[in-house]
Design a protein around this motif. Structure first.
Motif, mmCIF file in Angstrom:
data_model
loop_
_atom_site.group_PDB
_atom_site.id
_atom_site.type_symbol
_atom_site.label_atom_id
_atom_site.label_comp_id
_atom_site.label_asym_id
_atom_site.label_seq_id
_atom_site.Cartn_x
_atom_site.Cartn_y
_atom_site.Cartn_z
ATOM 1 N N GLU A 86 0.854 -1.189 0.000
ATOM 2 C CA GLU A 86 0.000 0.000 0.000
ATOM 3 C C GLU A 86 0.884 1.231 0.000
ATOM 4 O O GLU A 86 1.789 1.352 0.827
ATOM 5 C CB GLU A 86 -0.895 -0.009 1.239
ATOM 6 N N LYS A 124 1.011 5.696 -0.586
ATOM 7 C CA LYS A 124 0.233 6.932 -0.539
ATOM 8 C C LYS A 124 -0.076 7.390 -1.962
ATOM 9 O O LYS A 124 0.659 7.077 -2.904
ATOM 10 C CB LYS A 124 1.010 8.017 0.197
ATOM 11 N N ASP A 126 2.700 8.908 -3.928
ATOM 12 C CA ASP A 126 3.766 7.993 -4.356
ATOM 13 C C ASP A 126 3.287 6.930 -5.341
ATOM 14 O O ASP A 126 4.087 6.104 -5.802
ATOM 15 C CB ASP A 126 4.361 7.282 -3.132
ATOM 16 N N TYR A 127 2.000 6.929 -5.650
ATOM 17 C CA TYR A 127 1.365 5.872 -6.448
ATOM 18 C C TYR A 127 2.010 5.706 -7.830
ATOM 19 O O TYR A 127 2.396 4.604 -8.217
ATOM 20 C CB TYR A 127 -0.123 6.216 -6.556
ATOM 21 N N GLN A 185 -10.531 6.958 8.384
ATOM 22 C CA GLN A 185 -9.601 6.447 7.379
ATOM 23 C C GLN A 185 -10.162 6.733 5.996
ATOM 24 O O GLN A 185 -11.369 6.857 5.828
ATOM 25 C CB GLN A 185 -9.397 4.939 7.563
ATOM 26 N N SER A 193 -3.719 1.916 -3.387
ATOM 27 C CA SER A 193 -3.528 3.301 -2.986
ATOM 28 C C SER A 193 -4.886 3.927 -2.693
ATOM 29 O O SER A 193 -5.832 3.782 -3.483
ATOM 30 C CB SER A 193 -2.818 4.093 -4.089
ATOM 31 N N PRO A 249 -6.942 10.470 -1.043
ATOM 32 C CA PRO A 249 -6.950 11.175 0.238
ATOM 33 C C PRO A 249 -8.260 11.907 0.562
ATOM 34 O O PRO A 249 -8.563 12.138 1.719
ATOM 35 C CB PRO A 249 -5.793 12.175 0.105
#
Length: 197
Positions: free
Chosen positions: A30, A32, A35-36, A73, A95, A98
């Motif tokens: 997994e 972020k 960073d995907y 989350q 990912s 957000p």
């Protein structure tokens, strides 16, 4: 963990800087959202990894997922299933977007061009926007469809229905007219069912 799976685990941890999770003989990493895209490029290009093929990408709505509440989350994620033909191993890359109100992730179309329709499907059904996708539009629902039907808060009966109107000789849209159904079995609902007294 088998020695081969341990090699994959160690290589992913070394080159992505993230500890993967091993469960049921499969590795999931997994990353972020920021960073995907770089993680995908590393997974494809690094000689110790060489995930040349993206087998699938799916959207997931993690609202009320599993037995534990996920409050606080992120809710929406893209999950990629990758295959390395060079090393003959598989990996799952996940990912989370957000922002739950407008879930956005970078498109992987420059890394694996075959992801095109998978990202369109995740957009159509979950509302995940893939930034940089050249043709992000609905693929399974009608262009006038309202909402994203695989979200867990989408009503089971939908918002509108379409039908052919013989008087107007065309397809029309109208509010949903499904009557609520009684889902209690007749045996429980009716006292005299099957001659019971």
């Amino acid at each position: 963990m088998t020695p081969k799976l341990q090699r994959l685990y160690d290589a992913v941890q070394k080159h992505l800087g993230v500890a993967p999770v091993e469960r049921l003989g499969e590795i999931t990493v997994e990353v972020k959202a920021a960073d995907y895209l770089n993680a995908a490029r590393t997974l494809r290009d690094h000689p110790e990894l060489r995930f040349e093929q993206l087998m699938d990408l799916c959207g997931v709505d993690y609202a009320a997922y599993g037995e534990k509440p996920r409050e606080g989350q992120p809710r929406f994620a893209a999950v990629c299933h990758l295959l390395s033909q060079t090393h003959n191993w598989r990996l799952r890359l996940r990912s989370f977007a957000p922002d739950d109100a407008l879930p956005i992730l970078p498109s992987l179309i420059d890394v694996w061009p075959g992801v095109n329709w998978y990202e369109r499907e995740a957009f159509d059904l979950f509302g995940i926007v893939f930034e940089g996708h050249p043709d992000l539009r609905r693929i399974l629902t009608d262009y006038g469809f309202i909402g994203h039907p695989f979200r867990k808060d989408f009503p089971l009966s939908g918002h509108v229905e379409m039908r052919y109107d013989p008087e107007q000789k065309r397809v029309i849209y109208q509010p949903v007219t499904i009557d609520p159904r009684e889902v209690t079995p007749r045996v429980v609902r009716e006292e005299n069912y099957a001659g019971k007294d």
